[in-house]
Design an enzyme around this catalytic site. Sequence first.
Site, short mmCIF file in Angstrom:
data_model
loop_
_atom_site.label_atom_id
_atom_site.label_comp_id
_atom_site.label_asym_id
_atom_site.label_seq_id
_atom_site.Cartn_x
_atom_site.Cartn_y
_atom_site.Cartn_z
N GLY A 47 26.44 21.30 6.00
CA GLY A 47 25.74 22.50 5.54
C GLY A 47 24.26 22.21 5.38
CD GLN A 52 19.59 21.03 1.99
OE1 GLN A 52 20.43 21.79 2.43
NE2 GLN A 52 19.83 19.74 1.81
CB CYS A 98 22.54 16.47 -1.40
SG CYS A 98 21.33 17.74 -1.03
CG LEU A 99 22.02 16.44 4.89
CD1 LEU A 99 21.91 17.57 5.91
CD2 LEU A 99 22.27 15.11 5.58
CG HIS A 140 25.97 21.08 -2.02
ND1 HIS A 140 26.08 19.81 -2.54
CD2 HIS A 140 24.84 21.08 -1.25
CE1 HIS A 140 25.04 19.09 -2.12
NE2 HIS A 140 24.28 19.84 -1.34
CD GLU A 141 24.64 23.31 2.01
OE1 GLU A 141 23.40 23.41 1.91
OE2 GLU A 141 25.21 22.23 2.17
CG HIS A 144 20.21 23.10 -1.50
ND1 HIS A 144 19.50 22.09 -2.11
CD2 HIS A 144 21.27 22.51 -0.89
CE1 HIS A 144 20.10 20.94 -1.86
NE2 HIS A 144 21.18 21.15 -1.14
NI NI Z 1 22.41 19.59 -0.47
#
Ligand code: NI
Length: 183
Positions: A47, A52, A98-99, A140-141, A144
């Site tokens: 995701g 991000q 998380c990226l 989670h997404e 953000h």
């Molecule tokens: Ni994340």
Amino acid sequence: MSALSIARMGAEVLRQPAAEVVDLADPGLWDLVDDMIETMFEAGGVGLAAPQVYHARRVVIFFVPAARNQGIEVPLTVMVNPVINPLDDVTEESLEACLSVPGLTGMVPRFANIRYHYQDMAGALIEREAHGFHARVVQHECDHLDGVVYPMRMDDLSTLAFSDVLLAEASARGHELELDEEG
Ligand code: NI
């Protein structure tokens, strides 16, 4: 299409609420989504949210591999202006990564059962129910979009760890540790 650079925790764009998308016909929006898809696959995530990649807009992409969702794949989904409503009070804890928080993982409580809705890129309003990992990825997404990264959701910071350390120690004990994919 081109892969974009990913903002890491601490960046201003990850701390602030993202703006509603009002014009789905904006060609820049379609370019952004194309670039987000390439960025997510190149980074090996499941995701990605627009903040991000330094775009403070309410756009999220994700998919759920069949192996993580009782054999039912959730294909690549593009969500504009998503909204989540929990279906009940049930929560479950699992390791998340998380990226935007590279290398780390930690136990995060999430609602187990949610309903969510969003606009697709054609402007249609789509409503879905999600459970387990599918529900976790969406929560989670969408966090953000509100300036929230997963460590802010953790109940027990002692579970925050480097993924490679956990994997090495588990393998030294002869255990196989499954870490969640990143978003
Ligand atoms: Ni994340």
